[in-house]
Design an enzyme around this catalytic site. Structure first.
Site, short mmCIF file in Angstrom:
data_model
loop_
_atom_site.label_atom_id
_atom_site.label_comp_id
_atom_site.label_asym_id
_atom_site.label_seq_id
_atom_site.Cartn_x
_atom_site.Cartn_y
_atom_site.Cartn_z
N HIS A 89 23.16 50.61 20.32
CA HIS A 89 22.80 51.96 19.91
C HIS A 89 21.66 52.52 20.75
O HIS A 89 20.99 51.78 21.47
CB HIS A 89 22.41 51.98 18.42
N GLY A 90 21.48 53.82 20.62
CA GLY A 90 20.39 54.46 21.33
C GLY A 90 20.43 55.96 21.13
O GLY A 90 21.28 56.49 20.41
#
Length: 152
Positions: free
Chosen positions: A67-68
């Protein structure tokens, strides 16, 4: 926030072909960018690789949640991928990861991003759902995910 709010049916792949961590992040980046107009695969890959430098997003039990945050994104989006053979992902339990959930959020979002991560963690913590996702036919994966999410 429900899973159907951030995952569209086309953003599911039941047959990832990569065999190592960097390649699966690249494959997931390309597949995610293909489903969400405005995203560039190289930007997604850069963000996911930067996050992995902080520590593996392989949470164990065969699950990874790369994720980011991405500049210019206007909503949280996700992509689900499955590798039936599993991939070494430096998971905390040292087991291969087979179920991958990419989660991308706009740069300025905090609460909703964490809420989505928590929801995915709750969804995938059950052994039965993980087994169902590993055994489901490709065409069934989205429906399995949404049905299980609706139970939360």
């Amino acid at each position: 926030m429900k899973l159907r709010d951030i995952l569209k049916k086309e953003a599911v792949c039941g047959d990832l072909v990569s065999t190592d961590k960097k390649d699966v992040l690249d494959e997931l980046s390309r597949l995610t960018a293909a489903q969400y107009p405005g995203l560039k695969a190289e930007d997604v890959l850069r963000v996911l690789l930067e996050r992995e430098k902080l520590g593996s997003t392989g949470v164990g039990y065969g699950v990874a949640i790369p994720h980011g945050k991405i500049a210019g994104l206007n909503q949280i989006v996700s992509f689900f991928g499955r590798s039936k053979s599993g991939i070494e992902f430096q998971s905390h339990d040292h087991k291969l990861a087979s179920l991958f959930f990419v989660l991308l959020a706009p740069e300025n979002v905090v609460g909703n991003h964490l809420q989505a991560l928590a929801r995915l963690s709750r969804l995938l913590k059950g052994e039965e759902i993980r087994h169902r996702l590993l055994e489901a036919k490709d065409i069934q994966l989205y429906d399995v995910l949404i049905a299980e999410d609706d139970k939360i």
